[in-house]
Design a protein around this motif. Sequence first.
Motif, short mmCIF file in Angstrom:
data_model
loop_
_atom_site.label_atom_id
_atom_site.label_comp_id
_atom_site.label_asym_id
_atom_site.label_seq_id
_atom_site.Cartn_x
_atom_site.Cartn_y
_atom_site.Cartn_z
N SER B 187 0.83 -1.20 0.00
CA SER B 187 0.00 0.00 0.00
C SER B 187 0.86 1.25 0.00
CB SER B 187 -0.98 0.00 1.17
OG SER B 187 -0.32 -0.19 2.38
N TYR B 204 -2.68 3.03 -3.97
CA TYR B 204 -3.17 3.11 -2.59
C TYR B 204 -3.04 1.74 -1.94
CZ TYR B 204 -6.23 3.54 1.41
OH TYR B 204 -6.72 3.51 2.69
N LYS B 205 -3.51 0.71 -2.61
CA LYS B 205 -3.41 -0.63 -2.01
C LYS B 205 -3.57 -1.71 -3.09
CE LYS B 205 -5.28 -1.48 2.19
NZ LYS B 205 -6.27 -1.88 3.21
N ASP B 381 -6.01 -0.90 -6.16
CA ASP B 381 -6.54 0.45 -5.94
C ASP B 381 -5.46 1.45 -6.29
OD1 ASP B 381 -7.66 2.80 -5.12
OD2 ASP B 381 -8.21 2.11 -3.10
N TYR B 488 -14.33 3.00 -5.21
CA TYR B 488 -13.85 2.51 -3.92
C TYR B 488 -14.99 2.48 -2.92
CZ TYR B 488 -11.50 2.16 0.53
OH TYR B 488 -11.11 1.74 1.78
N ASN B 489 -15.06 1.35 -2.21
CA ASN B 489 -16.06 1.17 -1.16
C ASN B 489 -15.41 0.32 -0.10
OD1 ASN B 489 -18.13 0.10 0.46
ND2 ASN B 489 -19.64 0.32 -1.18
N ASN B 490 -15.36 0.83 1.09
CA ASN B 490 -14.62 0.18 2.17
C ASN B 490 -15.13 -1.24 2.45
OD1 ASN B 490 -12.73 0.05 4.24
ND2 ASN B 490 -14.30 0.58 5.77
N SER B 491 -16.38 -1.52 2.11
CA SER B 491 -16.94 -2.84 2.40
C SER B 491 -16.69 -3.83 1.25
CB SER B 491 -18.45 -2.73 2.66
OG SER B 491 -19.13 -2.46 1.46
N LYS B 493 -14.00 -5.57 -0.29
CA LYS B 493 -12.59 -5.95 -0.27
C LYS B 493 -12.35 -7.31 -0.91
CE LYS B 493 -11.21 -3.50 3.90
NZ LYS B 493 -11.16 -3.60 5.37
#
Lengths: 583, 583
Positions: B187, B204-205, B381, B488-491, B493
């Motif tokens: 990251s 980013y990651k 990402d 991007y959506n934190n949920s 993954k």
Amino acid sequence: MAIIRHHNQTNEITVDLSTAAVISDRVYAGFGYPSLSDMEVTTAMGLPLTYPPFVMSVSKRGLKLDQVVCQPYTVGWFGVQGKREVRLACFYLEGTVNMHARPLEGISVVVDLEKMQISEYFDRVRVPVPKADGTEYRPSTVGATTVNRITVVQPDGPGFKIDGHIIRWANWNFHLGFDVRAGVVISLASIFDVQKQEFRRVLYKAYVSELFVPYMDPTEEWYYKTFFDAGEFGFGLCTLPLEPLRDCPANAVFIDAFYAGQDGKPIRISNALCVFERYAGDVMWRHTEIGIPGEFIREVRPEVTLVVRMVSTVGNYDYIVDWEFKQSGSIEAKVGLSGVLEVKGTAYTHTDQIKEEAFGTLLAENTLGIYHDHFLSYHIDLDIDGEANSFVKNKLVTKRVKDNNSLRKSYWTVEKVTARTESEAKIKVGAEAAELVVVNPNKKTKLGNPIGYRLIPRSPPASSLLSDDDYPQIRGAFTKYDLWVTPYNNSEKWVAGLYADQSRGDHTIATWSERDREIENKDIVLWYTVGFHHVPSQEDFPVMPTLSGGFELRPTNFFEANPVLKTSVPTPVNWPNCTSLHK
Amino acid sequence: MAIIRHHNQTNEITVDLSTAAVISDRVYAGFGYPSLSDMEVTTAMGLPLTYPPFVMSVSKRGLKLDQVVCQPYTVGWFGVQGKREVRLACFYLEGTVNMHARPLEGISVVVDLEKMQISEYFDRVRVPVPKADGTEYRPSTVGATTVNRITVVQPDGPGFKIDGHIIRWANWNFHLGFDVRAGVVISLASIFDVQKQEFRRVLYKAYVSELFVPYMDPTEEWYYKTFFDAGEFGFGLCTLPLEPLRDCPANAVFIDAFYAGQDGKPIRISNALCVFERYAGDVMWRHTEIGIPGEFIREVRPEVTLVVRMVSTVGNYDYIVDWEFKQSGSIEAKVGLSGVLEVKGTAYTHTDQIKEEAFGTLLAENTLGIYHDHFLSYHIDLDIDGEANSFVKNKLVTKRVKDNNSLRKSYWTVEKVTARTESEAKIKVGAEAAELVVVNPNKKTKLGNPIGYRLIPRSPPASSLLSDDDYPQIRGAFTKYDLWVTPYNNSEKWVAGLYADQSRGDHTIATWSERDREIENKDIVLWYTVGFHHVPSQEDFPVMPTLSGGFELRPTNFFEANPVLKTSVPTPVNWPNCTSLHK
């Protein structure tokens, strides 16, 4: 056979070397001309500098004549038979050695190669010469970011042997040759089968048969730039000495190459080839087993391979050609593209000014990187455990489950389709899920599997996007498909024809294959194109970071089992940094 | 958030680490179960050995119970909601440690993981256990061919720095992490721009989000083998210690990893990661210039890169996961497949006996290598010079020349198509000639080109061949396309959902993307699948030579010019073999 250009005609002279006698001497009456010789190139380059209209053009631009350098470009064929001639593109040095970055656009100089004089001259349009700033690539003028020194060490020396032209290493041996047109030629490659205790043939011969580089700008000074680097310029002729410790690692052995000069005498290219063992820190095979209670089993075999390398610099571009032999039986062909882009001078200094098609990327002020392709056609004459081979597409096809006993609804399986004739073999790779296999239909493993080798692309396939009726496409018709298969024919060595310069496409693989010959259980040749559609980016300027492509030939049921299961594990060479940070 | 499986339910517990307080504790009520824990695996493995019907089955086959080892296999979902259970596949050791080569076919053992007891048992059919001969891979029992010793040396030591989790090397810095599910996580990768004199964000990651391995045999003991190695078994959990000098070269630095055990205490994986500078003898860029009269210019910069490596051994297969950073700005993700094939016992000893579909290749007597796929979905990402990015297909399109002034009939040019929503972005790579670029639409180079990075496949793309309505395909729907792009959506993954075990495909990228969200000028995530359709060959037995695949992220108009033009040329390390044979 010697090809001699003399008195406006091309002679094909067959000589018996044992008796030093000419067996036949015939005049070639077809289309197309032989490659340029290096002496022709050198002479033609100098002509504009004493040609008054050119001297005036340079002067009108406010440039210094002694800073101008010209380069001969083959002219292609566009429907009209031309004389044997080249066009010169001229460049400006002042303040840089990167002349390719500073074209003098708008000037056309045509040289009649037979008369060795300028036959046509235009000064059509004046375009700014790109600046020298930012074009220099020599280290004396530049700053530096640093990496620590690193090298390869072999405490016992290299592990391969060179017996004349034969290279012997690990379980491989092969003949290493050089050709003025193709460059490096690998032949007679055989691998030792530990189980059978014998050498088994894999490859009869492989080399780069042609390198086609069409540019995508149809305007006056650029439309003709559709080069056949092997057939027109000589991919071998353009091979240049490798730099020890930089082009090849410290454990490399260098070999000189020779070709016949214009006077027939041998010309040496020193350090033309290098051979070295490659250890990139990769793993040949491994397994850790923790599933057995009370045991921890870990077996790892490092990957050490053998590489043969040459670099051919065709004017601006540098092609790094590698043949890599793996102990596991694979042969990888790799090409790295570096060097300097062919750029076009322009008035543009910002993309906002571009209102009509520019045919390229703005790379620097006044500098367009014109879109183009690189198509390397590899002649790959596999002899998988013998001469008679077949080309098989192992198609992966989806099956619906009809049996209600299974909870699955689908799976895929393998349908083997043997290409009977040339037309059944030529393909665009990736259009369907299939393995591309050459098998020996006369031999099977003990278990009954067909003995074979598989071709795996190692870079995205790229077939030509030109229209079929476009002249360069007719001449470079091999780029219509990624892969062709032909029966071996001694006269079919050059995929775009023997006389590539101003050829009309009447002797390419597309014409050979019209006969749709049988290729099943024959001595067959694969012609695979490693292609690149090159959209230049600013990173490629003023010199281009290597972009690589290639393919792998990988054994598939050639051996009875993993051929490197029984590889020795040499005592590891220790090194003080090999410790965990946390211990 | 901690996911706890307890009393037949899955709790999602959010903890504030600063106050050590539970913020929320909710029961997950959807489909699918969390990953297996290593303690569950170990306990389940042992159950059959004291289960009388199993003991009898072993005895009936004339086998020794103390030579039997079982392994838990996730059961998938086939339209009926199952309890949280696994099936055990059992293997036979006697005379080998390569138990995977010796399956006990025909026996089905189902373990209820909540009760931790055998809930179903069948002994359906008896099939010969393949022989131990030829399956051993430890060196103590095998012969050897030899290669000379070879190693990498850095006289000044490694050139990178490790500051906590930050790795600094050459022009790169990035954060190196480890996740029990994903394994290595890269990251915050930024590269120093010499011209701008600042670090610029690239990534980013990035990590392996899922690894889907469906087998292609619909019969009773095999149909369910459709594994999600990250979501079901833990790609990080299966990471095992690397072997110094073999898994990584002599100049490598090793790093331990930690994960939370079943009791919440940290468990160390020593030498889980290694970091090393890679010098494979390749060339970063070069050019030889012989076109300037009287000059011979040759500039060559060797390629030195930085590699981060881990190996995850999911039962039989070993995945060698590399992240390679190049000074030229490229990041290459590579995966090498090695280890032992998942084989099926059979009565066949020769292909001539195979009259109906066998679903695999006969690899040895009584041994079928079942066809299967490996699909690694990479979560990528990118933050190209900032968060807000767009995904652009640079389509290469053929143009007919309409202008009669040109002798050309065609050329290709670039048409940039920005994907506005998720549905416009997902593609099968290679279906059309196009560059796949992520750009920052808010920033341009000084010349006005959009700042971007390009994704280049480094192995043939392979999307799924299963039917869309097949259960494993519904769960592994990401394999329908090679590339997806989401906001991007934190949920989001895990590409096949957070609860992959017995999932019903209701939380995969295919369901997320149904919303067809906007992705233009947003913080976007690429999901690229490195896929392999694996038709086993005899060479893959008893342990498989590494087969590699991957992709390159390459700057394209990210920099104003070649970022490694100004690379230092460290004093070459000399070595006595560096001489021409002919001098």
